[in-house]
Design an enzyme around this catalytic site. Structure first.
Site, PDB file in Angstrom:
ATOM      1  N   THR A  48       0.833  -1.203   0.000  1.00 46.55           N
ATOM      2  CA  THR A  48       0.000   0.000   0.000  1.00 46.55           C
ATOM      3  C   THR A  48       0.865   1.249   0.000  1.00 46.55           C
ATOM      4  OG1 THR A  48      -1.582  -1.265   1.315  1.00 46.55           O
ATOM      5  CG2 THR A  48      -1.979   1.087   1.136  1.00 46.55           C
ATOM      6  N   TYR A 136       5.142 -11.497   5.754  1.00 49.09           N
ATOM      7  CA  TYR A 136       4.090 -11.004   4.864  1.00 49.09           C
ATOM      8  C   TYR A 136       3.769 -12.115   3.871  1.00 49.09           C
ATOM      9  CZ  TYR A 136       1.774  -7.522   1.786  1.00 49.09           C
ATOM     10  OH  TYR A 136       0.883  -6.805   1.021  1.00 49.09           O
ATOM     11  N   LYS A 163       1.383 -11.503   8.684  1.00 50.65           N
ATOM     12  CA  LYS A 163       0.329 -10.776   7.970  1.00 50.65           C
ATOM     13  C   LYS A 163      -0.134 -11.696   6.857  1.00 50.65           C
ATOM     14  CE  LYS A 163      -0.875  -6.976   4.929  1.00 50.65           C
ATOM     15  NZ  LYS A 163      -0.396  -5.931   3.992  1.00 50.65           N
ATOM     16  N   VAL A 205      -3.599  -6.081   9.644  1.00 49.92           N
ATOM     17  CA  VAL A 205      -2.769  -5.098   8.952  1.00 49.92           C
ATOM     18  C   VAL A 205      -3.615  -4.663   7.764  1.00 49.92           C
ATOM     19  CG1 VAL A 205      -0.573  -4.622   7.812  1.00 49.92           C
ATOM     20  CG2 VAL A 205      -0.673  -6.265   9.708  1.00 49.92           C
TER      21      VAL A 205
END
Length: 296
Positions: A48, A136, A163, A205
């Site tokens: 992001t 991640y 995440k 998240v």
């Protein structure tokens, strides 16, 4: 409760209007706004945050600025993933020196690594930084799909958090319920946020929290703090259409467009990406209005 918990914002990176630099004023204003809404942490330098369009120096600057502007109010989890081990270690070491609380590490993308290579990479990053790692898990970008047990096994090399942006709810459930003694799982798939919180995960998240921070925190409070599923469903009815929209388009572009619609300037996205078209902006604006979010 785990050290990291609650609504961790997958942070946008505001740029100057010419997009040549990080806009410090816009970043500080955005961070202050999020913290005043009650978010529990910041995760800069992820997808992001457009990390793939930034130089190593800029990524270091972003971490330093986020730590400075958070000013100890919430933890900063610095995104430090890279396609090379040397760069990932350099970024991780710098984040530790800058005062980050933890690291978020995406596996090398473009060419997927195997589990042995990933384990070695995480061990090197943890050894250099001494910080806990948030793995991640985003198979769509990394090309790497691990079983829940393999993900939990990374705890041996400093991976304490996850995440999960796989969208695989059964696997996520196993991590939340069956492997929580090894790793703390956070939801990272927007449209599964209600499910993840209701299932008892430690938080999310969440990129959408850039544009709906109050709603995001209220949802966390209702489900995870008060155990009020009825209220949680009412809030999720407002948030889900926005989450579905964000996932249906270029995610960073959709999130930044949403932030722009709240009246906060972001500088737009670096090429080759761009804010959403006027037609899509109008669609998102209506969804935000329906959710009670103030828009311009």
């Amino acid at each position: 409760m785990a050290f990291l918990h609650g609504i961790l914002v997958a942070l946008i990176t505001p740029f100057t209007d010419d997009k040549t630099k990080i806009d410090q004023g816009r970043l500080k204003s955005h961070i202050d706004h999020l913290i005043s809404a009650g978010v529990h942490g910041l995760v800069p330098g992820g997808s992001t945050g457009e990390f793939t369009t930034m130089s190593v120096a800029e990524r270091k600057e972003l971490t330093e600025l986020c730590v400075k502007f958070a000013a100890g109010r919430v933890p900063v989890v610095a995104g430090t993933g890279s396609t090379s081990t040397a760069e990932a270690v350099e970024l991780a070491s710098h984040a530790a020196q800058a005062g980050a609380a933890a690291l978020m590490v995406v596996p090398p993308f473009y060419d997927p690594v195997n589990l042995e290579q990933l384990t070695e990479l995480m061990a090197e990053i943890h050894g250099a930084s001494k910080l806990p790692i948030v793995y991640y898990n985003i198979p769509s970008a990394s090309g790497l799909t691990l079983s829940p047990a393999e993900i939990a096994g990374l705890s041996k090399v400093g991976v304490k958090y996850l995440k999960d942006t796989s969208g695989n709810a059964p696997a996520f459930t196993e991590l939340v319920f069956g492997l929580s003694d090894q790793i703390t799982a956070f939801n990272g798939w927007d449209s599964l946020t209600f499910y993840g919180l209701a299932a008892g995960c430690s938080g999310g998240v969440w990129g959408a929290a850039n544009l709906i921070p109050d709603l995001a925190v209220e949802l966390w409070d209702a489900i995870s703090v008060k155990g009020d599923l009825k209220r949680g469903r009412e809030l999720w009815t407002k948030a889900w259409p926005i989450c579905k929209f964000l996932e249906s388009h270029n995610y960073a572009a959709a999130v930044k467009t949403g932030v722009e619609l709240t009246g906060q300037s972001t500088g737009g996205l670096r090429k080759p990406f761009a804010l959403l078209s006027p037609e899509l902006q109008a669609e998102l604006k209506q969804l935000m209005k329906n959710a009670g979010v103030k828009t311009i």
